[in-house]
Structure formats: C-alpha cells, structure tokens
Design a protein around this motif. Structure first.
Motif, short mmCIF file in Angstrom:
data_model
loop_
_atom_site.label_atom_id
_atom_site.label_comp_id
_atom_site.label_asym_id
_atom_site.label_seq_id
_atom_site.Cartn_x
_atom_site.Cartn_y
_atom_site.Cartn_z
N LEU A 183 -4.35 10.47 0.36
CA LEU A 183 -3.54 11.26 0.99
C LEU A 183 -4.55 11.54 2.78
O LEU A 183 -5.85 12.12 2.42
CB LEU A 183 -3.45 11.99 0.14
N GLY A 184 -3.32 11.87 3.36
CA GLY A 184 -4.00 12.34 4.31
C GLY A 184 -3.28 13.08 5.33
O GLY A 184 -1.99 13.40 4.96
N ILE A 185 -4.14 14.13 5.39
CA ILE A 185 -3.88 15.82 5.49
C ILE A 185 -3.81 16.45 7.22
O ILE A 185 -4.82 15.91 7.79
CB ILE A 185 -4.09 16.80 4.48
N GLY A 186 -2.65 16.58 7.71
CA GLY A 186 -2.58 17.37 9.21
C GLY A 186 -2.46 18.32 8.74
O GLY A 186 -1.30 19.33 9.00
N SER A 187 -3.71 19.30 9.29
CA SER A 187 -3.17 21.06 8.98
C SER A 187 -3.66 21.65 9.66
O SER A 187 -4.36 21.46 10.72
CB SER A 187 -4.29 21.19 7.46
N MET B 216 0.45 -1.14 0.27
CA MET B 216 -0.11 -0.45 0.06
C MET B 216 0.82 1.20 0.15
O MET B 216 1.96 1.13 0.60
CB MET B 216 -1.11 0.15 1.34
N ILE B 217 0.51 2.10 -0.73
CA ILE B 217 1.41 3.49 -1.24
C ILE B 217 0.44 4.64 -0.74
O ILE B 217 -1.12 5.20 -1.39
CB ILE B 217 1.83 3.26 -2.24
N LEU B 218 0.59 5.16 0.10
CA LEU B 218 0.17 6.43 1.18
C LEU B 218 0.65 7.80 0.99
O LEU B 218 1.92 7.49 1.41
CB LEU B 218 -0.88 6.06 1.92
N GLY B 219 0.15 8.37 0.80
CA GLY B 219 0.58 9.88 1.12
C GLY B 219 0.62 11.06 1.85
O GLY B 219 -0.66 10.24 2.55
N ALA B 220 1.16 11.58 3.20
CA ALA B 220 0.96 12.37 4.10
C ALA B 220 1.68 13.65 3.10
O ALA B 220 2.87 13.72 3.40
CB ALA B 220 1.36 11.78 4.93
N GLY C 252 -5.82 12.44 -8.66
CA GLY C 252 -7.54 11.02 -8.45
C GLY C 252 -7.21 10.15 -7.42
O GLY C 252 -7.41 9.29 -7.29
N CYS C 253 -6.79 10.83 -5.80
CA CYS C 253 -7.61 9.23 -5.01
C CYS C 253 -8.22 9.85 -4.10
O CYS C 253 -8.01 11.70 -3.90
CB CYS C 253 -6.04 9.08 -4.30
N PRO C 254 -8.32 9.65 -2.64
CA PRO C 254 -9.22 10.27 -1.58
C PRO C 254 -8.05 10.71 -1.30
O PRO C 254 -7.12 10.51 -0.89
CB PRO C 254 -9.78 8.95 -1.41
N VAL C 255 -9.19 11.71 -0.41
CA VAL C 255 -7.84 12.47 0.77
C VAL C 255 -8.66 12.60 2.31
O VAL C 255 -10.42 12.79 1.91
CB VAL C 255 -7.86 14.09 0.42
N ARG C 256 -8.32 12.48 2.82
CA ARG C 256 -9.13 12.42 4.56
C ARG C 256 -7.90 13.83 5.56
O ARG C 256 -7.08 13.90 5.08
CB ARG C 256 -8.48 11.57 5.82
N LEU D 52 -0.36 9.26 7.78
CA LEU D 52 -0.38 8.15 7.07
C LEU D 52 -1.80 7.21 7.51
O LEU D 52 -2.93 6.49 6.09
CB LEU D 52 0.68 6.89 6.97
N CYS D 53 -1.93 7.24 8.92
CA CYS D 53 -2.95 6.99 9.31
C CYS D 53 -4.45 7.20 8.36
O CYS D 53 -5.41 6.15 8.07
CB CYS D 53 -3.11 6.83 10.76
N LEU D 54 -4.18 9.04 8.12
CA LEU D 54 -5.44 8.86 7.97
C LEU D 54 -5.37 8.77 6.15
O LEU D 54 -7.10 8.41 5.86
CB LEU D 54 -5.28 10.70 8.02
N ALA D 55 -4.78 8.43 5.62
CA ALA D 55 -5.25 8.33 4.05
C ALA D 55 -5.29 7.05 4.18
O ALA D 55 -5.56 7.02 3.46
CB ALA D 55 -3.20 7.79 3.66
N LYS D 56 -4.70 5.89 5.02
CA LYS D 56 -5.21 4.39 5.45
C LYS D 56 -7.37 4.42 5.83
O LYS D 56 -7.69 3.91 5.15
CB LYS D 56 -4.24 3.34 6.47
N SER D 57 -7.04 5.34 6.14
CA SER D 57 -8.90 5.22 6.83
C SER D 57 -9.61 5.82 5.54
O SER D 57 -10.93 5.62 5.68
CB SER D 57 -8.85 6.53 7.78
N ALA D 58 -8.94 6.72 5.03
CA ALA D 58 -9.22 7.85 3.15
C ALA D 58 -9.43 6.87 2.63
O ALA D 58 -11.11 6.37 2.07
CB ALA D 58 -9.01 8.67 2.87
N LEU D 59 -9.88 5.33 2.89
CA LEU D 59 -9.64 4.15 1.78
C LEU D 59 -10.65 3.60 2.30
O LEU D 59 -11.68 2.28 1.68
CB LEU D 59 -8.48 3.33 1.24
N THR D 60 -11.06 3.57 2.95
CA THR D 60 -12.29 2.58 3.76
C THR D 60 -13.52 3.36 4.11
O THR D 60 -14.33 2.55 4.55
CB THR D 60 -11.38 2.28 5.47
N GLU D 61 -13.59 5.06 3.90
CA GLU D 61 -14.47 5.56 4.52
C GLU D 61 -16.05 5.76 2.94
O GLU D 61 -15.32 5.50 1.78
CB GLU D 61 -13.94 7.33 4.44
#
Length: 309
Positions: free
Chosen positions: A54-58, A1-5, A96-100, A300-309
C-alpha cells in the motif's frame, strides 16, 4: 502485481487498487470524518483485495523519519482531530502488507514523473528525472523529485511557505496562520477570497483595467496571482534546478494564468540562468496532466517501492 493506493485529504480519502503500469482497477471515495471512522472505512475497502503493498500520499505535516517513534504519524495538522494520528501501522496490521508513506504532493510529483510530464508528455521533453509539482488550491504544497528520487531531509519540503516580494498593488495582510504573507498566505485559494471577498473561480479573467471586469476591485486579481507564482517558480529553479515545473490545483484551472506566469518568470530571471529548459518557459512551466490522477498514480508507485525496500 496488485497494489493499493490511498490519497488522504481534508475532505475525502481516495482509495484505489491498480498495477505497476498505472492501470487502476477499482476506486472509492470516502469522506474525511474522524480518524477512527475514516481509517476503518479504508480498511474495509482494501479488505479481501489481496494487495501486495500500500502506498499512501497524505496531508500533513508528517513524520517520515523511520528512526522516530512518531514515524507514520500525521503530526501538527490544522485538520481538527487528526493531530498525532498513526496512518501506517493500522494498515500494516490490518492488511498484512508493507506500507510506504509520503506527502500528498510528493506522491503527485512521483505520479507526474512516472506517468506524466517527466515520462515524455511535456512539450519537447524526452523524459526527465528532475521535476517539481506545485499544487495551488486550499493551500500550496510542493513535491520535489530530484535525480530520480523524492526529496527528504530533516523534514519534508514545505516550499509553499517561502517568502515572496509583495506585488506593488497588494495590501492584503496574508492568510497563512503561521506566517501571514508567505507564498501560501498570498496566493492560495483562501488568500484570493480573503483579498477580494469572492472565491477565485467567480472572479472573471480580465486584464488590468479591462472594461469587462464584473467585480469592482478585482481587475488586478490574476496579475497579482501570476506575480507571486512566477516568483516562487524562480526560487524553485534556483534552489532545486528542476527540468520542469508542473502547476496543479484548483487555482491553476485558469489556463489564462500560464502566459502571465511565464512572462513574469522571464522578467524576474532576467537572463540569469541559461539552459535548454529554463530558456523556454512554455515547456518549462506547464499544467498538470493525468486528469487529476497524479496523486493516486504516485501512490501506486510508492506501493511498488515498498516491496523493494
């Protein structure tokens, strides 16, 4: 699994790729300039890396209500030029991917929960699904992870702006532009500098009245700081009931603060709450782990959760 943070900050954006196990494979730091320039540089970093989410902490404040037309926007931030900036849909379209999206401190809390203290590294702990992460630096923010979930409601928690009783020897008016003498206004890095006219990292760590004090008037600097942080920890215990409180941020680079905070914490609690967690402040109020990577790992955890939302 390749995730973006992506961890956004007032001075820099940290971009990374990694996997669901917290293994970071690539990283870059981008200076925070204008939204257009900064977001374009982030897109270029992730372009071609084939991330699945992609998971974003802002920094914020943020709109996290998905039913709102302002979802995904930084709202009334004091950061010049960044108010009302959309930081979700530009990446959804470009990558082109989900973002959380979540707050930077919630991302850090999640990182500590999954890979740090709550995963069993805190002294005497075997794991926890209830954790607070408090960052004390330029500002004060609190990430709340309760019953295995990041806390959200009508807004994200702004627990750095709670009100605390003044230290008997503190006459400083407070630094917060909204509340003056809230917790952030009295205990953040800028508050320390405003009170004493010198940055906190340059103030020697001396006990009150120590003959080794190098700067006149700063003898009680860290006693005042510990007094406010301990009060906040008591409030967080009583309101959120976490099993561990993690303290991070630049101000907490003074390890000598922890015994003072724990001592005040016991004094202020006055044996009111008795449970295996709070009865031992040494393992209840603890320093951050993960070498400062808790935010990016949480993303990275947020990105993983974006795939299951």
């Amino acid at each position: 699994m390749i995730l973006g943070a992506l961890e956004t900050g007032g001075t820099k954006f940290v971009c990374a790729t990694g996997d669901e196990n917290g293994v970071i494979s690539d990283r870059a730091v981008i200076p925070t300039t204008s939204p257009e320039e900064t977001l374009e540089a982030v897109k270029k970093f992730f372009s071609g890396k084939r991330i699945e989410a992609l998971g974003i902490g802002s920094f914020g404040p943020l709109c996290l209500d998905k039913s709102s037309p302002d979802y995904g926007h930084i709202t009334s931030t004091p950061k010049p030029g960044w108010s009302n900036t959309d930081i979700v849909s530009p990446f959804e379209k470009a990558l082109g991917c989900p973002v959380r999206l979540d707050t930077d401190v919630n991302a850090a809390a999640l990182g500590e929960a999954v890979f740090g203290h709550a995963s069993g590294s805190a002294a005497g702990k075997t794991g926890s699904d209830n954790l607070l992460y408090v960052t004390i630096g330029t500002g004060i923010g609190v990430g709340v992870y309760i019953d295995g979930h990041l806390l959200h409601g009508a807004m994200h928690a702004e627990s750095g702006h709670i009100f605390v009783a003044r230290h008997p020897d503190d006459r400083y008016e407070g630094k917060c532009p909204f509340h003056k003498d809230c917790f952030e206004g009295l205990a953040s890095g800028p508050a320390i500098e405003g009170r004493f006219g010198i940055r906190g990292e340059l103030i020697p760590f001396n006990a009150p009245g120590s003959e080794n004090a190098s700067f006149t008037g700063t003898e009680k600097a860290w006693d005042i700081e510990a007094y406010y942080i301990a009060q906040a920890c008591v409030n967080y215990t009583l309101c959120y009931s976490p099993k561990v409180i993690v303290l991070g941020g630049g101000v907490m680079n003074h390890p000598e603060l922890f015994p003072m905070i724990r001592s005040y914490y016991k004094r202020f609690m006055n044996n009111y709450v008795k449970n295996p967690y709070t009865e031992n402040p040494d393992s209840y109020i603890v320093p951050a782990t993960l070498s400062g990577d808790q935010g990016i790992l949480g993303c990275l955890c947020l990105a993983k959760s974006a795939l299951t939302e």
